[in-house]
Design a protein around this motif. Structure first.
Motif: not given
Length: 125
Positions: A24, A29, A31-36, A41-42, A45-46
């Protein structure tokens, strides 16, 4: 022998999360897009990355094993329910069942607690 198997099991369960957490970070980036794509919310990921690094390390050294096991078990169930719902795809179904099985392993670990090769065991003495 059960003490050694407990330690090895904690390591094996932890490796999945350490590797996925690293993945991750190296593709944050993507992974954030995949989650969104799933409506999350991206920035989620944190905390996911923190959990995927901190909890496994604590499991391996045997500190707060019950708490970390519950946290990772719930994380496995949540990710299965959120991301792995396309049961028509055999790989998605397999990954869903893998997450459910991991959650079961974590909950058993939470119930039984760590054995001798752990900080928790030394503290309890």
């Amino acid at each position: 022998m059960s003490n050694l198997l407990d330690l090895i099991s904690r390591i094996f369960l932890s490796l999945v999360f350490l590797i996925n957490g690293y993945s991750k970070i190296t593709n944050i980036d993507g992974t954030i897009g995949w989650m969104e794509m799933y409506g999350l919310p991206g920035f989620f990921i944190y905390p996911a990355i923190l959990l995927e690094f901190i909890a496994p390390i604590l499991l391996i050294i045997g500190y707060q094993v019950r708490l970390m096991s519950v946290a990772l078990g719930l994380f496995c169930l949540a990710t299965a329910i959120i991301f792995l719902r396309d049961f028509a795809d055999p790989m998605t179904l397999t990954n869903f069942l893998k997450n459910v099985a991991l959650a079961g392993g974590f909950f058993i670990l939470a119930i039984n607690g760590p054995k001798e090769f752990s900080i928790d065991h030394r503290i309890s003495k």
